[in-house]
Scaffold this motif. Structure first.
Motif, PDB file in Angstrom:
ATOM      1  N   ASN A   1       0.874  -1.170   0.000  1.00  0.00           N
ATOM      2  CA  ASN A   1       0.000   0.000   0.000  1.00  0.00           C
ATOM      3  C   ASN A   1       0.911   1.219   0.000  1.00  0.00           C
ATOM      4  N   ASN A   2       1.147   1.781  -1.187  1.00  0.00           N
ATOM      5  CA  ASN A   2       2.131   2.846  -1.363  1.00  0.00           C
ATOM      6  C   ASN A   2       3.487   2.327  -0.880  1.00  0.00           C
ATOM      7  N   ASN A   3       4.095   2.919   0.127  1.00  0.00           N
ATOM      8  CA  ASN A   3       5.406   2.491   0.612  1.00  0.00           C
ATOM      9  C   ASN A   3       5.307   1.639   1.880  1.00  0.00           C
ATOM     10  N   SER A   4       4.121   1.060   2.116  1.00  0.00           N
ATOM     11  CA  SER A   4       3.897   0.240   3.306  1.00  0.00           C
ATOM     12  C   SER A   4       3.514  -1.183   2.912  1.00  0.00           C
ATOM     13  N   ILE A   5       3.663  -2.112   3.873  1.00  0.00           N
ATOM     14  CA  ILE A   5       3.188  -3.480   3.696  1.00  0.00           C
ATOM     15  C   ILE A   5       2.298  -3.836   4.889  1.00  0.00           C
ATOM     16  N   LEU A   6       1.406  -4.803   4.658  1.00  0.00           N
ATOM     17  CA  LEU A   6       0.515  -5.255   5.716  1.00  0.00           C
ATOM     18  C   LEU A   6       1.209  -6.350   6.522  1.00  0.00           C
ATOM     19  N   VAL A   7       1.273  -6.158   7.834  1.00  0.00           N
ATOM     20  CA  VAL A   7       1.948  -7.120   8.707  1.00  0.00           C
ATOM     21  C   VAL A   7       1.113  -7.369   9.959  1.00  0.00           C
ATOM     22  N   ALA A   8       1.313  -8.565  10.517  1.00  0.00           N
ATOM     23  CA  ALA A   8       0.741  -8.906  11.809  1.00  0.00           C
ATOM     24  C   ALA A   8       1.802  -8.632  12.862  1.00  0.00           C
ATOM     25  N   GLU A   9       1.369  -8.112  13.993  1.00  0.00           N
ATOM     26  CA  GLU A   9       2.299  -7.839  15.092  1.00  0.00           C
ATOM     27  C   GLU A   9       2.390  -9.066  15.984  1.00  0.00           C
ATOM     28  N   GLY A  10       3.622  -9.462  16.300  1.00  0.00           N
ATOM     29  CA  GLY A  10       3.853 -10.590  17.195  1.00  0.00           C
ATOM     30  C   GLY A  10       4.765 -10.182  18.330  1.00  0.00           C
ATOM     31  N   TYR A  11       4.827 -11.022  19.347  1.00  0.00           N
ATOM     32  CA  TYR A  11       5.662 -10.737  20.513  1.00  0.00           C
ATOM     33  C   TYR A  11       6.312 -12.035  20.974  1.00  0.00           C
ATOM     34  N   ASP A  12       7.634 -11.989  21.156  1.00  0.00           N
ATOM     35  CA  ASP A  12       8.395 -13.127  21.663  1.00  0.00           C
ATOM     36  C   ASP A  12       8.524 -12.957  23.168  1.00  0.00           C
ATOM     37  N   THR A  13       7.928 -13.865  23.935  1.00  0.00           N
ATOM     38  CA  THR A  13       7.906 -13.733  25.401  1.00  0.00           C
ATOM     39  C   THR A  13       9.258 -13.987  26.046  1.00  0.00           C
ATOM     40  N   VAL A  14      10.161 -14.662  25.348  1.00  0.00           N
ATOM     41  CA  VAL A  14      11.486 -14.924  25.900  1.00  0.00           C
ATOM     42  C   VAL A  14      12.422 -13.750  25.647  1.00  0.00           C
ATOM     43  N   SER A  15      12.495 -13.283  24.378  1.00  0.00           N
ATOM     44  CA  SER A  15      13.384 -12.162  24.047  1.00  0.00           C
ATOM     45  C   SER A  15      12.770 -10.820  24.419  1.00  0.00           C
ATOM     46  N   LYS A  16      11.454 -10.820  24.724  1.00  0.00           N
ATOM     47  CA  LYS A  16      10.719  -9.594  25.071  1.00  0.00           C
ATOM     48  C   LYS A  16      10.753  -8.571  23.936  1.00  0.00           C
ATOM     49  N   GLU A  17      10.643  -9.065  22.695  1.00  0.00           N
ATOM     50  CA  GLU A  17      10.707  -8.192  21.528  1.00  0.00           C
ATOM     51  C   GLU A  17       9.467  -8.363  20.656  1.00  0.00           C
ATOM     52  N   TYR A  18       9.020  -7.241  20.099  1.00  0.00           N
ATOM     53  CA  TYR A  18       7.964  -7.270  19.092  1.00  0.00           C
ATOM     54  C   TYR A  18       8.590  -7.568  17.743  1.00  0.00           C
ATOM     55  N   PHE A  19       7.808  -8.185  16.865  1.00  0.00           N
ATOM     56  CA  PHE A  19       8.235  -8.431  15.491  1.00  0.00           C
ATOM     57  C   PHE A  19       7.001  -8.334  14.603  1.00  0.00           C
ATOM     58  N   TYR A  20       7.233  -8.241  13.315  1.00  0.00           N
ATOM     59  CA  TYR A  20       6.148  -8.071  12.354  1.00  0.00           C
ATOM     60  C   TYR A  20       6.338  -9.057  11.213  1.00  0.00           C
ATOM     61  N   ARG A  21       5.234  -9.651  10.777  1.00  0.00           N
ATOM     62  CA  ARG A  21       5.299 -10.687   9.745  1.00  0.00           C
ATOM     63  C   ARG A  21       4.119 -10.520   8.791  1.00  0.00           C
ATOM     64  N   PRO A  22       4.366 -10.631   7.489  1.00  0.00           N
ATOM     65  CA  PRO A  22       3.243 -10.616   6.545  1.00  0.00           C
ATOM     66  C   PRO A  22       2.300 -11.783   6.816  1.00  0.00           C
TER      67      PRO A  22
END
Length: 142
Positions: free
Chosen positions: A16-37
């Motif tokens: 979508n223009n200069n963006s992509i659609l992603v789902a937000e995820g969270y790793d409970t061990v590393s305590k980090e958010y990540f994004y995945r199509p």
């Protein structure tokens, strides 16, 4: 994620223009958010393109068109302290319902009823390291 199993997946880089659609995820061990199509598992005897159409219909109740195969990524990763291994078919496609391109945040639903957040995120946020895109090799598609 099943331990000791290589999982065949399909995902889509909805743009979508200069963006992509992603789902937000969270790793409970590393305590980090990540994004995945979005996308999902390819079932035995199912073409990856058919799996993508099915997964998008199941997860966000919408149809897609103009599927274009972009490539395949082998992804070995750690999530919640466990090693995972997947072979990911990557596509580009278009939503039939154009209103989805105007909705900045909406929800999807997994097979088990778990809801997840979908967002349009600028590709530049992944390229400059502000946000983490997974699989990381997806950055090579931009």
């Amino acid at each position: 994620m099943k331990k000791g199993v290589i999982r065949p997946l399909v995902i889509c880089l909805f743009r979508n223009n200069n963006s992509i659609l992603v789902a937000e995820g969270y790793d409970t061990v590393s305590k980090e958010y990540f994004y995945r199509p979005i996308g999902g598992g390819i079932e035995y005897g199912e073409l990856s393109s058919d799996a993508l159409v099915r997964e998008i219909q199941e997860e966000i109740k919408t149809s897609i068109t103009n599927l274009e195969y972009l490539g395949t990524i082998e992804n070995i990763f750690t999530y919640n302290g466990e090693i995972g291994h997947e072979v990911v078919m990557v596509y580009d496609a278009t939503f039939v319902d154009s209103s989805l391109y105007k909705t900045s945040i909406f929800e999807g639903e997994e097979d088990d009823g778990t809801l997840f957040k979908l967002l349009w995120k600028p590709v530049s946020d992944f390229q400059n390291g502000k946000l983490r895109l997974v699989p990381e090799k997806l950055l090579g598609f931009f």
